[in-house]
Scaffold this motif. Structure first.
Motif, mmCIF file in Angstrom:
data_model
loop_
_atom_site.group_PDB
_atom_site.id
_atom_site.type_symbol
_atom_site.label_atom_id
_atom_site.label_comp_id
_atom_site.label_asym_id
_atom_site.label_seq_id
_atom_site.Cartn_x
_atom_site.Cartn_y
_atom_site.Cartn_z
ATOM 1 N N SER A 33 0.930 -1.234 -0.044
ATOM 2 C CA SER A 33 -0.064 -0.054 -0.015
ATOM 3 C C SER A 33 0.836 1.350 -0.084
ATOM 4 O O SER A 33 0.426 2.327 -0.743
ATOM 5 N N SER A 34 2.170 1.090 0.662
ATOM 6 C CA SER A 34 2.685 2.399 0.572
ATOM 7 C C SER A 34 3.668 2.625 -0.674
ATOM 8 O O SER A 34 3.921 3.896 -1.196
ATOM 9 N N TYR A 36 2.307 1.467 -3.959
ATOM 10 C CA TYR A 36 1.312 1.806 -5.030
ATOM 11 C C TYR A 36 0.164 2.382 -4.929
ATOM 12 O O TYR A 36 -0.790 2.218 -5.580
ATOM 13 N N GLY A 37 -0.065 2.636 -3.297
ATOM 14 C CA GLY A 37 -1.161 3.331 -2.925
ATOM 15 C C GLY A 37 -1.810 4.450 -3.707
ATOM 16 O O GLY A 37 -3.096 4.736 -4.020
ATOM 17 N N SER A 38 -0.798 5.410 -4.093
ATOM 18 C CA SER A 38 -1.240 6.433 -4.804
ATOM 19 C C SER A 38 -1.502 6.069 -6.419
ATOM 20 O O SER A 38 -1.736 7.268 -7.309
ATOM 21 N N ILE A 39 -0.969 5.009 -6.913
ATOM 22 C CA ILE A 39 -1.143 4.688 -8.199
ATOM 23 C C ILE A 39 -2.241 3.518 -8.679
ATOM 24 O O ILE A 39 -2.280 2.472 -8.361
ATOM 25 N N ASP A 40 -3.580 4.138 -8.985
ATOM 26 C CA ASP A 40 -4.827 3.341 -9.059
ATOM 27 C C ASP A 40 -4.511 2.124 -9.738
ATOM 28 O O ASP A 40 -4.924 0.921 -9.538
#
Length: 144
Positions: A33-34, A36-40
């Motif tokens: 999550s850290s 790829y959390g911002s890359i949908d």
């Protein structure tokens, strides 16, 4: 205190491996999550949810002396999480292998893949470990 001692006394090494799998599941969830959390397009929140459900249910079953089922549920949920990760990251792997935009794998991809690989190996191995010690009943028989 005696209750806690007796509880852990009847646990076998598989129970402690289950705890290690739970810790590795948390680490994998955090790394994924850290990273790829911002890359949908690369992040599967479904994978995180399945892993969290497996973590909670597996821990609860292990605590309630259903360790074999807990290890199985944890392994299945972690496998579903891996499949969701593969589904989301597949296009990135293709792009790197073909050399369209990038030629090397990122450190985020390598970290997540290593975490998932270790997690799956531990989860599958844990299914086959004995979770509780067998209790032997001693009887006092008097021979006449």
């Amino acid at each position: 205190m005696e209750l806690v001692k007796n509880y852990f006394k009847k646990k076998s090494y598989g129970f402690y491996v289950t705890l290690a799998v739970i810790v590795m599941t948390i680490i994998t969830m955090i790394v994924y999550s850290s990273s790829y959390g911002s890359i949908d397009r690369y992040m599967s929140w479904t994978a995180i949810w399945f892993m969290a459900i497996g973590l909670i249910v597996g821990l609860a079953l292990s605590i309630l002396n259903f360790g074999e089922w807990g290890a199985a549920v944890l392994g299945i949920c972690n496998f579903i999480g891996l499949m969701q990760y593969i589904t989301k990251i597949y296009n990135y792997v293709v792009v790197v292998l073909v050399g369209i935009d990038v030629n090397t794998f990122s450190s985020q991809f390598i970290g997540c893949t290593v975490c998932f690989a270790i997690l799956i190996v531990l989860s599958v191995a844990n299914i086959f470990f004995k979770q509780e010690k067998k209790v032997e009943v001693l009887t006092n028989e008097v021979k006449a």
